[in-house]
Design a protein around this motif. Structure first.
Motif, mmCIF file in Angstrom:
data_model
loop_
_atom_site.group_PDB
_atom_site.id
_atom_site.type_symbol
_atom_site.label_atom_id
_atom_site.label_comp_id
_atom_site.label_asym_id
_atom_site.label_seq_id
_atom_site.Cartn_x
_atom_site.Cartn_y
_atom_site.Cartn_z
ATOM 1 N N ILE A 80 52.702 44.739 48.337
ATOM 2 C CA ILE A 80 51.668 44.365 49.299
ATOM 3 C C ILE A 80 52.067 43.113 50.069
ATOM 4 O O ILE A 80 53.050 42.455 49.736
ATOM 5 N N LEU A 81 51.299 42.790 51.065
ATOM 6 C CA LEU A 81 51.605 41.646 51.923
ATOM 7 C C LEU A 81 51.265 40.325 51.242
ATOM 8 O O LEU A 81 50.448 40.281 50.317
ATOM 9 N N ARG A 82 51.865 39.242 51.746
ATOM 10 C CA ARG A 82 51.684 37.917 51.157
ATOM 11 C C ARG A 82 50.222 37.494 51.038
ATOM 12 O O ARG A 82 49.775 37.161 49.948
ATOM 13 N N PRO A 83 49.460 37.428 52.128
ATOM 14 C CA PRO A 83 48.122 36.821 52.020
ATOM 15 C C PRO A 83 47.051 37.780 51.497
ATOM 16 O O PRO A 83 46.038 38.018 52.133
ATOM 17 N N THR A 84 47.307 38.363 50.319
ATOM 18 C CA THR A 84 46.333 39.239 49.672
ATOM 19 C C THR A 84 46.156 38.789 48.225
ATOM 20 O O THR A 84 46.923 37.977 47.715
ATOM 21 N N TYR A 85 45.144 39.344 47.556
ATOM 22 C CA TYR A 85 44.831 38.931 46.187
ATOM 23 C C TYR A 85 45.730 39.560 45.124
ATOM 24 O O TYR A 85 45.962 38.986 44.095
ATOM 25 N N GLY A 86 46.208 40.749 45.327
ATOM 26 C CA GLY A 86 46.920 41.473 44.286
ATOM 27 C C GLY A 86 46.015 42.547 43.722
ATOM 28 O O GLY A 86 44.876 42.712 44.148
ATOM 29 N N SER A 87 46.511 43.283 42.747
ATOM 30 C CA SER A 87 45.721 44.345 42.134
ATOM 31 C C SER A 87 45.781 44.188 40.619
ATOM 32 O O SER A 87 46.628 43.486 40.081
ATOM 33 N N GLY A 88 44.884 44.889 39.943
ATOM 34 C CA GLY A 88 44.761 44.722 38.493
ATOM 35 C C GLY A 88 46.023 45.119 37.743
ATOM 36 O O GLY A 88 46.576 46.188 37.959
ATOM 37 N N PHE A 89 46.489 44.246 36.870
ATOM 38 C CA PHE A 89 47.659 44.533 36.025
ATOM 39 C C PHE A 89 47.205 44.817 34.599
ATOM 40 O O PHE A 89 47.700 45.708 33.941
ATOM 41 N N ILE A 90 46.253 44.015 34.110
ATOM 42 C CA ILE A 90 45.720 44.179 32.760
ATOM 43 C C ILE A 90 44.217 43.921 32.784
ATOM 44 O O ILE A 90 43.753 43.003 33.459
ATOM 45 N N LYS A 91 43.459 44.763 32.060
ATOM 46 C CA LYS A 91 42.017 44.558 31.934
ATOM 47 C C LYS A 91 41.799 43.474 30.893
ATOM 48 O O LYS A 91 42.326 43.557 29.776
ATOM 49 N N LEU A 92 41.025 42.474 31.250
ATOM 50 C CA LEU A 92 40.801 41.332 30.361
ATOM 51 C C LEU A 92 39.357 41.295 29.867
ATOM 52 O O LEU A 92 38.445 41.668 30.610
ATOM 53 N N ASP A 93 39.186 40.817 28.632
ATOM 54 C CA ASP A 93 37.840 40.475 28.171
ATOM 55 C C ASP A 93 37.369 39.267 28.971
ATOM 56 O O ASP A 93 38.194 38.518 29.516
ATOM 57 N N ALA A 94 36.072 39.040 29.003
ATOM 58 C CA ALA A 94 35.508 37.954 29.812
ATOM 59 C C ALA A 94 36.081 36.585 29.442
ATOM 60 O O ALA A 94 36.222 35.724 30.304
ATOM 61 N N ASP A 95 36.433 36.381 28.186
ATOM 62 C CA ASP A 95 36.913 35.070 27.736
ATOM 63 C C ASP A 95 38.430 35.028 27.552
ATOM 64 O O ASP A 95 38.958 34.192 26.829
ATOM 65 N N ASP A 96 39.160 35.927 28.211
ATOM 66 C CA ASP A 96 40.607 35.978 28.076
ATOM 67 C C ASP A 96 41.260 35.710 29.431
ATOM 68 O O ASP A 96 40.618 35.786 30.479
ATOM 69 N N GLU A 97 42.559 35.380 29.406
ATOM 70 C CA GLU A 97 43.314 35.147 30.636
ATOM 71 C C GLU A 97 44.794 35.367 30.366
ATOM 72 O O GLU A 97 45.265 35.235 29.232
#
Length: 168
Positions: A80-97
């Motif tokens: 994708i182009l530079r000035p974008t957010y990206g797309s989901g790589f891994i589904k995270l729990d609310a308290d994970d990163e």
């Protein structure tokens, strides 16, 4: 040089579980005020950036603070182009990163926790999943409230590491 980078990408991993691949050529005209490499949502940061190619045999791996890991073929991550957010790589729990994202280049994944605990796991024990999966547990902690992962890196059997920390 950027001219020699044909077919190369910068793959960004964000704390929020997003990832994106951007062609290196998109960074060829950097002005005096710089370039935006990615949009970020509130409280999000880029945790890793790795160089990948357009070859289908490269795999990416992300690990989270709570000890979850996911292996995905780099071809699953959209270009994708530079000035974008990206797309989901891994589904995270609310308290994970996400704490680390990498291109698999060696035989092992070495994990390090905030308490100094380390673990080495063969990458071959992880099968490829589709992008934006839940991943699987790569490490468990004695005290989930106080212990968490701080880093994951490529390693070989004979690699050595020096780890320095400070007491809070």
């Amino acid at each position: 040089s950027i001219k020699k980078a044909k077919g190369k990408y910068l793959t960004f991993f964000m704390k929020s579980g997003l990832a994106k691949r951007v062609k290196v050529e998109e960074f060829s005209n950097i002005g005096s005020s710089g370039l935006i490499c990615s949009k970020l949502r509130d409280n999000d940061t880029i945790v890793s950036c790795v160089v990948t190619s357009d070859k289908d045999n490269e795999d990416l791996f992300a690990v989270t603070k709570k000890g979850i890991g996911i292996r995905v073929s780099q071809s699953e991550v959209p270009d994708i182009l530079r000035p974008t957010y990206g797309s989901g790589f891994i589904k995270l729990d609310a308290d994970d990163e996400v704490v680390s994202g990498l291109k698999i280049e060696k035989e092992f994944l070495f994990l390090l926790s905030n308490s100094g605990y380390g673990k080495r796991i063969e990458f071959s024990t992880f099968t490829n999943q589709q992008r934006y999966g839940k991943g699987k547990m790569v490490i468990s902690f004695r005290d989930d409230k106080k212990e968490f992962l701080v880093q994951g890196v490529n390693a070989n059997v004979d690699d050595e590491a020096l780890i320095v920390s400070r007491k809070n």
